[in-house]
Design an enzyme around this catalytic site. Sequence first.
Site, PDB file in Angstrom:
ATOM      1  CE  LYS B  71     -14.268   1.987  12.862  1.00 17.48           C
ATOM      2  NZ  LYS B  71     -14.814   1.288  11.695  1.00 17.48           N
ATOM      3  CB  THR B  73      -8.916  -5.889  15.357  1.00 15.03           C
ATOM      4  OG1 THR B  73     -10.151  -6.590  15.143  1.00 15.03           O
ATOM      5  CG2 THR B  73      -7.775  -6.870  15.481  1.00 15.03           C
ATOM      6  NE  ARG B  94     -17.815   1.819  17.620  1.00 18.34           N
ATOM      7  CZ  ARG B  94     -17.894   1.409  16.358  1.00 18.34           C
ATOM      8  NH1 ARG B  94     -18.939   1.724  15.623  1.00 18.34           N
ATOM      9  NH2 ARG B  94     -16.932   0.691  15.820  1.00 18.34           N
ATOM     10  CE  LYS B 105     -19.163  -5.225  11.842  1.00 16.74           C
ATOM     11  NZ  LYS B 105     -19.367  -4.263  12.889  1.00 16.74           N
ATOM     12  CB  ALA B 274     -20.886   5.618  12.629  1.00 17.03           C
ATOM     13  CG  PHE B 302     -19.775   3.512   9.363  1.00 18.15           C
ATOM     14  CD1 PHE B 302     -19.821   2.123   9.231  1.00 18.15           C
ATOM     15  CD2 PHE B 302     -20.985   4.178   9.564  1.00 18.15           C
ATOM     16  CE1 PHE B 302     -21.028   1.416   9.305  1.00 18.15           C
ATOM     17  CE2 PHE B 302     -22.183   3.476   9.635  1.00 18.15           C
ATOM     18  CZ  PHE B 302     -22.197   2.102   9.507  1.00 18.15           C
ATOM     19  CG  PHE B 383      -6.012  -9.146   6.197  1.00 17.32           C
ATOM     20  CD1 PHE B 383      -6.146  -7.962   6.914  1.00 17.32           C
ATOM     21  CD2 PHE B 383      -7.130  -9.967   6.079  1.00 17.32           C
ATOM     22  CE1 PHE B 383      -7.353  -7.610   7.489  1.00 17.32           C
ATOM     23  CE2 PHE B 383      -8.344  -9.611   6.657  1.00 17.32           C
ATOM     24  CZ  PHE B 383      -8.450  -8.442   7.354  1.00 17.32           C
ATOM     25  CD1 TRP B 411      -7.514 -10.355  13.335  1.00 13.29           C
ATOM     26  CD2 TRP B 411      -6.036 -11.790  12.454  1.00 13.29           C
ATOM     27  NE1 TRP B 411      -8.202 -11.481  12.967  1.00 13.29           N
ATOM     28  CE2 TRP B 411      -7.322 -12.378  12.429  1.00 13.29           C
ATOM     29  CE3 TRP B 411      -4.950 -12.509  11.959  1.00 13.29           C
ATOM     30  CZ2 TRP B 411      -7.555 -13.663  11.912  1.00 13.29           C
ATOM     31  CZ3 TRP B 411      -5.172 -13.797  11.454  1.00 13.29           C
ATOM     32  CH2 TRP B 411      -6.467 -14.362  11.429  1.00 13.29           C
TER      33      TRP B 411
END
Lengths: 557, 557
Positions: B71, B73, B94, B105, B274, B302, B383, B411
């Site tokens: 999200k 990205t 955020r 992460k 979230a 999320f 991807f 990306w």
Amino acid sequence: MSDIEIAQHASMQPIIGLAKKQYGIDAEHLDPYGHYKAKLSLEYVASLADKPDGKLILVTAISPTPAGEGKTTTTVGLGDALNRLGKKAIMCLREPSLGPCFGVKGGAAGGGYSQVVPMEDINLHFTGDFHAIGVAHNLLAALIDNHIHHGNALDIDPRRIQWKRVVDMNDRALRSIVVGMGGAANGYLREDGYDIVVASEVMAILCLATSRSDLKVRLGKIVIGYKSDKITPVYASDLQAQGAMAALLKDAIKPNLVQTLENNIAIIHGGPFANIAHGCNTVTATKTALKIADYVVTEAGFGADLGAEKFIDIKCRMADLKPSAVVLVATIRALKFHGGVNKEDLNLENVAAVEKGFQNLERHYNNITQHYGLPCVVCVNHFTFDTEAELALLEAKCKVLGANCVISKHWAEGGAGAQSLAQEIITVVDNRAPGCTFVYDDNISAWDKIETIATKLYGAAGISANAKIKAQLKVWDENYGKFPVCIAKTQMSFSTNPALKGAPSGHTLEISEVRLANGAGFIVAVAGDMMTMPGLPKQPAAERIDIDDTGKITGLF
Amino acid sequence: MSDIEIAQHASMQPIIGLAKKQYGIDAEHLDPYGHYKAKLSLEYVASLADKPDGKLILVTAISPTPAGEGKTTTTVGLGDALNRLGKKAIMCLREPSLGPCFGVKGGAAGGGYSQVVPMEDINLHFTGDFHAIGVAHNLLAALIDNHIHHGNALDIDPRRIQWKRVVDMNDRALRSIVVGMGGAANGYLREDGYDIVVASEVMAILCLATSRSDLKVRLGKIVIGYKSDKITPVYASDLQAQGAMAALLKDAIKPNLVQTLENNIAIIHGGPFANIAHGCNTVTATKTALKIADYVVTEAGFGADLGAEKFIDIKCRMADLKPSAVVLVATIRALKFHGGVNKEDLNLENVAAVEKGFQNLERHYNNITQHYGLPCVVCVNHFTFDTEAELALLEAKCKVLGANCVISKHWAEGGAGAQSLAQEIITVVDNRAPGCTFVYDDNISAWDKIETIATKLYGAAGISANAKIKAQLKVWDENYGKFPVCIAKTQMSFSTNPALKGAPSGHTLEISEVRLANGAGFIVAVAGDMMTMPGLPKQPAAERIDIDDTGKITGLF
């Protein structure tokens, strides 16, 4: 006006322009934090290596009353006065701790007309150094419990972990806690506790580190506890923690520039406790200041028995610093306190009590001149309630002692009030070669180091400890023999009993605990009850602190 | 190249100049934090009040895999693409939480060629907002225990304190603890625990506050626990905590400006969880961005069942925001995951699994269009391992659904890779009046609000709870009847069982706990096991993180 009101009336100059104007530091070497705080790049610091050093002046104090004697205020006032006399002088101060702001003490950025600004920022968060230290400390704590949870390959004895957690808050409920409750998913149940951030070994390490790589090596050397054989230390490097910890300290390692009310540059960087740590600002800050200024005025925590001794025996020894003089701050109030007067009556004239309390000043003075080998100027930090008779008696007593005594009014008048003090200091430091003597030799045992400090400086008859502590010190002598000792005792007395005022003699210094600060590079000897997590009072200052819709803060004092 | 390597190759522009060039913001309105981060003054924010609003675009996602769907990205890529198309577009993000950096992460500042920079700073400490929130939270905690210690005049029941402590660290050992051990000097023994900072109600409050005075009022309204009668709430204002807490947040309340790799301004401000909070950046940031840009792209935490629902029903409702469109981010990997493929096999082609997993996307899409009343563009975050056949199947399925589907390569290619997405979004938002519908009405009971969300959005047959919880909600209906509800459940499934992938139906949402977030202004309903303090994995990322002597950080990804 209160300190914060005076500070809010300050006419500050943008710090980037001020650093350029006063010391020729280009903007590219500074990271601004708002318009009035900036961090100096380590590349700039390194570029100064070949420049000659200025003169280093330490401000310390007699054994303090709970309100403190005004070391920071005097450091700022003296620095401003030196600048008024046309000298290039920088002040090096410790960063205030956030926790005490909400308790009794209030802020710690000087007072009256001798303050560093922006006062609110310096007291609240500043440039985030203490937060970074706290997170780096707590990351290591989390890695320890996480390692045990995931199988404990290092065989850490959960009962012998000595790495507690830290928070920058006065919070007595966290002194002694149990962690890992709630079942297997939450790790192993064990006793733990919180110290305030200034008590973290990470703080001591940051203040003694000379480069990023030295910082990382020291962080890796931290002993977090012992293996199940009870004697094999486990290091932070065994947990591969030092890289991430150093990354968290990437900005904290850079010295912070601010200004005084009189627009002179001050460096505020680091702030370790003066009991279980060494109580001085960073070596980086002091060394940097010595390269850019001709006179550097710095402070050390608590009285001269604690802060000044550690400044000499730990900081100057490790960093090869050569101080030129000491200012011993005293107040008429504190002398009366040492003369037996109750806190409530300290504003009433009592010449006899000043005379009686003088013995405290006398011992500190003799320690500085005889055992630290430094010239000492007594600075009377003048209060409104001081009477002529009290001041005259003090001056007469100093004369008998052979001590230069200057009554200084920097609290009320700023640098203008400290010009006599500044003139006296110039005369002293310009007429001697820098350098001091250490209280003890590197090569004696830890036990003998503690004993030397206790008998030479504290007036003790000797020291004592149980067999376990003695055995522990002997074990450490083999591996850490060169380490200086850092004695953690009350700042209120030369003894371990806060009620023993003046200059007690013949007492025994009982060592109740010893700790290895292997990353910082010293051995901590705890004597008496030592609090590393303060509590808040019944009416905490937090209740009075407020902010209005324009962002103006009140009640922080 | 890894994310951090790409970020370190960025050609950043000084943020002060960039803000002036792109949006005409004068330097006087900005507090620099280094050269590439700055805070916007609240005075400047206030000065924008009368300007028209730009268009607000929300980026949300299908139910995520543990790695997340991208999200942030996508938000960055879309924002950069809008700028490439000549639009004035700002991204609102955020702030990343520090704790997860050291776990699995890694960082949270976008990825690949769609990142915000300086990446290391944004992930480590940033401008200190989270530290300030943590201290403000912990000050209140200290004041509570201190109040009880000094006589408990407020009659706080120590067993009914609901205000835990917080730390920005993944530290499972602190989930459940006992504080106040060690005797009377350390307060009263009681059970306590730590949450991660993003779970603090202070975080939620900061993100919803509209001014310093609103912040202070909300902080004062926090319910810290109950009196010994079990039902009378004790507020933070009873402890006079709100002034000092707001003072600690004096800078945290100001929005932070940074830039993308393509030198477009982004605002990063606030970052509540979230699950037990609402998962969006601050209202101040969003409103400010809407005043200075024509398009504002923002994200919510999320999947769309959690973050987007709360964005609509809590944030937009409270702040009167009118969004124009939603981007629903999906990955082929996540669709296969929802189609039953194991994590290890997600890079292998599996068209059937994509087809099966599509039901998850379909339900989120229908929720957004039918229940939030917003147009929705499906963005496939491309991807390397995605195959032609998988992508073709997904496009075909979207066509049947009536959904616009754009395959986006931001990306790998930055804003250039998201131009189709940007063009699609421009077409959508420029052709409708802003605004959305809420999932439930303000005036129904809390129970009915929860039930409405569960049945309309989650596919649940109904909700259940024990009598105590039902009674508690009824009590709150009387005093806090207008409050929206904030459902805390797993992000992995529409149900409370993380293993139920795809689009489960007919399940019951069991409410295990309810909490009043009176300062934030919502009621939290916890469904299923909810973790508010993560742990570290066996091989924490911390072990890989390092910094060299020049200050360059590696291993943060």
